[in-house]
Design an enzyme around this catalytic site. Structure first.
Site: not given
Ligand code: NAD
Length: 481
Positions: A179, A232-233, A235, A237, A254, A288, A385
């Site tokens: 996705k 992703g974030s 929350e 996660g 991650e 991140c 963050e």
């Molecule tokens: P986010 O958590 O808002 O979104 C990440 C992904 O999850 C997006 O594709 C989003 O559409 C999807 N998503 C949202 N709600 C969902 C749900 N209920 N079920 C399944 N998928 C869902 O994060 P973001 O704003 O896109 O990215 C920023 C965050 O990601 C920051 O916290 C950053 O630190 C983290 N990040 C971590 C790494 C790592 O390798 N550790 C790398 C890049 C970003």
């Protein structure tokens, strides 16, 4: 004004380019202008069902497993070659939908190709063990794929993050439904085109763009997935983990970070300023593992703050496509959030040494590079963050205190230290609770080095050889001869 971007992009399911099941579309915004630049198909639950069915059918056909491992590796090399042919378009879309600078946009292609080649090269080197059980017995382990790997990537680095996960999945014989992020979906469509041209079997890679709470939630809760990779974030996660727990699906997580670098008094301060500024201002801090906290010995504190402020002021903020050195934040909402956190920092008593507000006179979501001084470790700006170009500088007096501050957040993604003393480097690195520790260079390491979090920053590893182990499960075969 023409942006040079195709006006409409479809999802890639079962080897075909398809509209959303209900015809829905999502606008894609250029964060440097706030203007819509194109539309993408808005993936629905039905589209996710179709993508998972395609990935399942491909896995069941054993199309990938029947390929000798070295051929799966060669497939990664072909994708890398095909990606190179689209290099200019990829750099363009990374500037337009993601807000990267031109330099960073171009940098994504060699990086992504290296991931593909690295995992392609490892495809025929993943081996099980033979375990001695005594006379008349033979026992060995097999590293088996999970099946259908559901992958969710964030908007900030969709191409390299998506490509490295897909490469790990394919070389180990899994199939994928990814996705893509609704804020910056375009580069992964170009990746799917490269897969198609490289001859990836239909259904092995499916890319569906959609809203997180719709397509994303439908994917991770799907009955027929076997494995989840989420970046992703924290929350989001947690909600992914709740869905996974219902069906006991294994996950690689991650998540976010609030990574701190410790500056000891013997450090080379030119090196510190260079490395720390790059560590927080690259991609406007939307990484991140950005170095968002700097923990500085009091004897060099004022000097380091002054050098960081000078670096921040020297940045040329503006649209990446025009060659500026720092681009925008991804959205108006994110810009407002970062500014609100900065205001809160001032209320908490921190000193705003530079920045703290939007860039005047620009239409897009541009934030001034920001340095906070006189920060206490318990302040919210030292704990939350930002995901923006904001570094908080915290003083310390003793090494124990510095380590306590560095480890004193919920996160454990990255940590760093700057010193000329070899013993200090090793002893402190050992005590930092983080998935990776950088000494004298923020982001030392790369494709070959394992990357992932401790504590709330997640678990499992991407990058390096370790990543592959997250895509296989050990099966033991015990035989009485
Ligand atoms: P986010 O958590 O808002 O979104 C990440 C992904 O999850 C997006 O594709 C989003 O559409 C999807 N998503 C949202 N709600 C969902 C749900 N209920 N079920 C399944 N998928 C869902 O994060 P973001 O704003 O896109 O990215 C920023 C965050 O990601 C920051 O916290 C950053 O630190 C983290 N990040 C971590 C790494 C790592 O390798 N550790 C790398 C890049 C970003």
């Amino acid at each position: 004004m023409s942006t040079g971007i195709r006006s409409y992009w479809k999802n890639y399911i079962a080897g075909k380019w398809v509209d959303a099941s209900n015809g829905g579309r999502l606008p894609v915004t250029d964060p440097a202008t706030g203007q819509t630049i194109c539309e993408v198909a808005r993936g629905t639950t039905e589209d996710i069902d179709a993508a998972v069915a395609a990935a399942r059918a491909c896995f069941a056909s054993r199309a990938l497993q029947l390929m000798p491992p070295h051929e799966r590796g060669a497939l990664m090399f072909r994708i890398a070659d095909e990606l190179e042919k689209a290099a200019d378009e990829i750099a363009l879309v990374e500037c337009r939908d993601n807000g990267k600078t031109l330099k960073n946009g171009h940098g994504e292609i060699p990086l992504t190709r290296r991931y593909l080649r690295y995992y392609g090269g490892l495809a025929d080197k993943l081996e099980g063990r033979q375990i001695p059980l005594g006379d008349g017995m033979l026992d060995y382990t097999v590293l088996a794929p999970y099946g259908v790997s559901a992958q969710i990537v964030p908007w900030n680095g969709p191409l390299p993050v998506g490509a490295r996960s897909i490469a790990c999945a394919l070389v180990t014989g899994n199939t994928v439904v990814l996705k893509s992020p609704e804020d910056s979906p375009l580069s992964l469509f170009l990746f799917a085109e490269a897969c198609e041209r490289a001859g990836v079997p239909a259904g092995a890679v499916n890319i569906v763009c959609g809203i997180g709470s719709e397509a994303g939630a439908a994917l991770v809760a799907h009955d027929d997935i076997d494995h989840i990779v989420f970046t992703g974030s924290v929350e989001t996660g947690k909600s992914v983990l709740r869905a996974a727990a219902e069906r006991v699906v294994p996950c690689v997580m991650e998540l976010g970070g609030k990574s701190g670098g410790i500056v000891f008094p013997d450090a080379d301060l030119d090196q510190v300023a260079e490395s720390a500024a790059a560590g927080i201002f690259k991609h406007a801090g939307q990484i991140c593992s950005a170095g968002s906290r700097l923990i500085v010995h009091r004897s060099v504190y004022d000097d380091v703050v002054a050098r960081l402020v000078a670096k921040a002021k020297a940045l040329d903020v503006g649209p990446g496509i025009e060659g500026h050195t720092m681009g925008p934040l991804i959205s108006a909402q994110q810009l407002e959030r970062v500014i609100a956190l900065c205001r809160f920092g001032v209320e908490e008593g921190a000193t705003l040494a530079t920045g703290g507000d939007r860039v005047a006179g620009l239409d897009g979501y541009f934030m001034t590079p920001t340095v906070f001084a006189d920060v206490r470790p318990d302040m919210r700006i030292a704990q939350d963050e930002f995901f923006g170009p904001v570094v908080v500088v915290i003083p310390f007096d003793t090494t124990d205190e510095a380590i306590e501050i560095a480890n004193g957040t919920d996160y454990g993604l990255a940590a760093g230290l700057y010193t000329r003393d070899l013993s200090t480097a090793h002893v402190v690195a050992d005590r930092l609770v983080a998935g990776q520790v950088y000494v004298n260079q923020w982001w030392a390491g790369g494709v070959e080095t394992p990357f992932g979090g401790m504590k709330r920053s997640g678990y499992g590893r991407e990058k390096g050889q370790e990543a592959l182990l997250g895509y296989v499960q050990t099966k033991n075969v015990g035989i009485r001869l």
